[in-house]
Write a protein that holds these residues in place. Structure first.
Motif, mmCIF file in Angstrom:
data_model
loop_
_atom_site.group_PDB
_atom_site.id
_atom_site.type_symbol
_atom_site.label_atom_id
_atom_site.label_comp_id
_atom_site.label_asym_id
_atom_site.label_seq_id
_atom_site.Cartn_x
_atom_site.Cartn_y
_atom_site.Cartn_z
ATOM 1 N N PRO A 1 0.807 -1.218 0.000
ATOM 2 C CA PRO A 1 0.000 0.000 0.000
ATOM 3 C C PRO A 1 0.850 1.282 0.000
ATOM 4 C CG PRO A 1 -0.858 -1.577 1.592
ATOM 5 C CD PRO A 1 0.457 -2.114 1.080
ATOM 6 N N ALA A 2 2.013 1.252 0.667
ATOM 7 C CA ALA A 2 2.865 2.443 0.695
ATOM 8 C C ALA A 2 3.403 2.776 -0.692
ATOM 9 C CB ALA A 2 4.017 2.250 1.681
ATOM 10 N N MET A 3 3.691 1.765 -1.480
ATOM 11 C CA MET A 3 4.216 2.009 -2.828
ATOM 12 C C MET A 3 3.130 2.605 -3.720
ATOM 13 S SD MET A 3 6.612 -1.360 -3.144
ATOM 14 C CE MET A 3 7.517 -0.913 -4.616
ATOM 15 N N VAL A 4 1.913 2.142 -3.597
ATOM 16 C CA VAL A 4 0.797 2.719 -4.354
ATOM 17 C C VAL A 4 0.575 4.167 -3.913
ATOM 18 C CG1 VAL A 4 -1.686 2.575 -4.803
ATOM 19 C CG2 VAL A 4 -0.307 0.493 -4.755
ATOM 20 N N GLY A 5 0.631 4.404 -2.614
ATOM 21 C CA GLY A 5 0.499 5.771 -2.103
ATOM 22 C C GLY A 5 1.597 6.676 -2.627
ATOM 23 N N ALA A 6 2.803 6.148 -2.751
ATOM 24 C CA ALA A 6 3.921 6.946 -3.269
ATOM 25 C C ALA A 6 3.661 7.361 -4.713
ATOM 26 C CB ALA A 6 5.226 6.158 -3.163
ATOM 27 N N VAL A 7 3.134 6.455 -5.523
ATOM 28 C CA VAL A 7 2.819 6.796 -6.918
ATOM 29 C C VAL A 7 1.774 7.905 -6.953
ATOM 30 C CG1 VAL A 7 1.792 5.932 -9.068
ATOM 31 C CG2 VAL A 7 3.461 4.543 -7.840
ATOM 32 N N GLN A 8 0.789 7.822 -6.094
ATOM 33 C CA GLN A 8 -0.251 8.846 -6.037
ATOM 34 C C GLN A 8 0.337 10.198 -5.641
ATOM 35 O OE1 GLN A 8 -3.632 7.910 -3.562
ATOM 36 N NE2 GLN A 8 -4.208 10.058 -3.381
ATOM 37 N N ARG B 1 10.096 -0.473 7.450
ATOM 38 C CA ARG B 1 8.857 -0.760 6.714
ATOM 39 C C ARG B 1 7.887 0.387 6.962
ATOM 40 N NH1 ARG B 1 7.806 -6.377 5.170
ATOM 41 N NH2 ARG B 1 9.750 -7.486 5.542
ATOM 42 N N VAL B 2 7.396 0.957 5.883
ATOM 43 C CA VAL B 2 6.432 2.049 5.965
ATOM 44 C C VAL B 2 5.110 1.515 5.430
ATOM 45 C CG1 VAL B 2 5.886 4.373 5.161
ATOM 46 C CG2 VAL B 2 8.258 3.738 5.616
ATOM 47 N N PRO B 3 4.080 1.449 6.281
ATOM 48 C CA PRO B 3 2.830 0.834 5.840
ATOM 49 C C PRO B 3 1.999 1.727 4.921
ATOM 50 C CG PRO B 3 2.626 1.568 8.097
ATOM 51 C CD PRO B 3 4.050 1.792 7.698
ATOM 52 N N TYR B 4 2.206 3.037 4.988
ATOM 53 C CA TYR B 4 1.368 3.964 4.221
ATOM 54 C C TYR B 4 2.187 5.202 3.897
ATOM 55 C CZ TYR B 4 -2.643 6.868 2.967
ATOM 56 O OH TYR B 4 -3.516 7.670 2.306
ATOM 57 N N SER B 5 1.974 5.780 2.720
ATOM 58 C CA SER B 5 2.751 6.967 2.347
ATOM 59 C C SER B 5 1.885 8.020 1.648
ATOM 60 C CB SER B 5 3.912 6.569 1.421
ATOM 61 O OG SER B 5 3.397 6.015 0.225
ATOM 62 N N GLY B 6 0.686 8.203 2.132
ATOM 63 C CA GLY B 6 -0.216 9.191 1.545
ATOM 64 C C GLY B 6 0.237 10.613 1.818
ATOM 65 N N THR B 7 -0.544 11.553 1.334
ATOM 66 C CA THR B 7 -0.160 12.962 1.423
ATOM 67 C C THR B 7 -0.087 13.491 2.854
ATOM 68 O OG1 THR B 7 -2.467 13.591 1.083
ATOM 69 C CG2 THR B 7 -1.046 13.559 -0.867
ATOM 70 N N HIS B 8 -0.765 12.859 3.790
ATOM 71 C CA HIS B 8 -0.751 13.347 5.172
ATOM 72 C C HIS B 8 0.164 12.527 6.082
ATOM 73 C CE1 HIS B 8 -3.827 16.257 4.331
ATOM 74 N NE2 HIS B 8 -4.550 15.326 3.744
ATOM 75 N N MET C 1 6.324 10.417 5.278
ATOM 76 C CA MET C 1 6.920 9.868 4.058
ATOM 77 C C MET C 1 6.318 10.546 2.823
ATOM 78 S SD MET C 1 9.072 7.805 2.647
ATOM 79 C CE MET C 1 9.532 6.700 3.964
ATOM 80 N N GLY C 2 5.003 10.678 2.783
ATOM 81 C CA GLY C 2 4.343 11.318 1.648
ATOM 82 C C GLY C 2 4.770 12.772 1.483
ATOM 83 N N ALA C 3 4.900 13.486 2.592
ATOM 84 C CA ALA C 3 5.338 14.883 2.529
ATOM 85 C C ALA C 3 6.752 14.989 1.971
ATOM 86 C CB ALA C 3 5.262 15.516 3.920
ATOM 87 N N MET C 4 7.624 14.082 2.390
ATOM 88 C CA MET C 4 8.998 14.096 1.872
ATOM 89 C C MET C 4 9.011 13.793 0.376
ATOM 90 S SD MET C 4 11.377 12.445 4.908
ATOM 91 C CE MET C 4 10.565 10.860 4.925
ATOM 92 N N ILE C 5 8.238 12.808 -0.041
ATOM 93 C CA ILE C 5 8.164 12.457 -1.460
ATOM 94 C C ILE C 5 7.657 13.659 -2.257
ATOM 95 C CG2 ILE C 5 6.923 11.046 -3.157
ATOM 96 C CD1 ILE C 5 6.972 8.773 -1.011
ATOM 97 N N GLY C 6 6.608 14.291 -1.763
ATOM 98 C CA GLY C 6 6.039 15.445 -2.454
ATOM 99 C C GLY C 6 7.029 16.576 -2.627
ATOM 100 N N ARG C 7 7.808 16.864 -1.580
ATOM 101 C CA ARG C 7 8.803 17.941 -1.663
ATOM 102 C C ARG C 7 9.900 17.611 -2.669
ATOM 103 N NH1 ARG C 7 7.918 18.101 3.942
ATOM 104 N NH2 ARG C 7 9.801 16.892 4.343
ATOM 105 N N VAL C 8 10.357 16.373 -2.671
ATOM 106 C CA VAL C 8 11.409 15.965 -3.619
ATOM 107 C C VAL C 8 10.902 16.074 -5.051
ATOM 108 C CG1 VAL C 8 12.733 13.984 -4.449
ATOM 109 C CG2 VAL C 8 12.706 14.518 -2.021
ATOM 110 N N VAL C 9 9.697 15.594 -5.306
ATOM 111 C CA VAL C 9 9.138 15.659 -6.656
ATOM 112 C C VAL C 9 8.967 17.115 -7.085
ATOM 113 C CG1 VAL C 9 7.100 15.144 -8.057
ATOM 114 C CG2 VAL C 9 8.044 13.408 -6.529
ATOM 115 N N GLU C 10 8.476 17.961 -6.195
ATOM 116 C CA GLU C 10 8.314 19.382 -6.518
ATOM 117 C C GLU C 10 9.646 20.001 -6.939
ATOM 118 O OE1 GLU C 10 6.574 23.511 -4.574
ATOM 119 O OE2 GLU C 10 7.092 21.844 -3.235
ATOM 120 N N ARG C 11 10.696 19.742 -6.161
ATOM 121 C CA ARG C 11 12.021 20.271 -6.508
ATOM 122 C C ARG C 11 12.514 19.740 -7.839
ATOM 123 N NH1 ARG C 11 15.257 18.763 -1.658
ATOM 124 N NH2 ARG C 11 13.408 18.763 -0.408
ATOM 125 N N CYS C 12 12.314 18.462 -8.072
ATOM 126 C CA CYS C 12 12.775 17.860 -9.332
ATOM 127 C C CYS C 12 12.031 18.435 -10.535
ATOM 128 C CB CYS C 12 12.608 16.342 -9.291
ATOM 129 S SG CYS C 12 13.754 15.529 -8.164
#
Length: 96
Positions: A1-8, A51-58, A61-72
């Motif tokens: 589920p965390a990987m699917v959340g990361a794609v989202q 192990r990260v069970p969830y990585s949604g926007t809230h 992990m999700g916040a870190m992913i979002g910031r990295v993607v924004e910068r990229c």
């Protein structure tokens, strides 16, 4: 589920950054949400480490992913603008 959340989160962050920067779509009269060549790959070691069970926007992990993607995406837009400017100065014509 965390990987699917990361794609989202990646997709949402990319789209939000393009829209915030008012990047026009090349095909329709609206803002771009991506390109025809966009791709997302999420890789993970499934047996070792944190192990990260969830990585949604809230989530952290999700916040870190979002910031990295924004910068990229911002970096990519800046590089594309520089490339376009160099080619204009060099007299390179766009293929149609």
């Amino acid at each position: 589920p965390a990987m699917v959340g990361a794609v989202q989160v990646i997709t949402e962050s990319k789209t939000a950054t393009l829209m915030d920067r008012m990047v026009p779509s090349a095909k329709v009269d609206s803002l771009a949400t991506g390109t025809g060549t966009d791709a997302v790959v999420v890789a993970s070691r499934l047996h070792d480490g944190l192990r990260v069970p969830y990585s949604g926007t809230h989530t952290q992990m999700g916040a870190m992913i979002g910031r990295v993607v924004e910068r990229c995406v911002q970096d990519g837009l800046a590089r594309a603008a520089e490339w376009k400017m160099r080619n204009r100065k060099a007299g390179v014509k766009k293929k149609t």
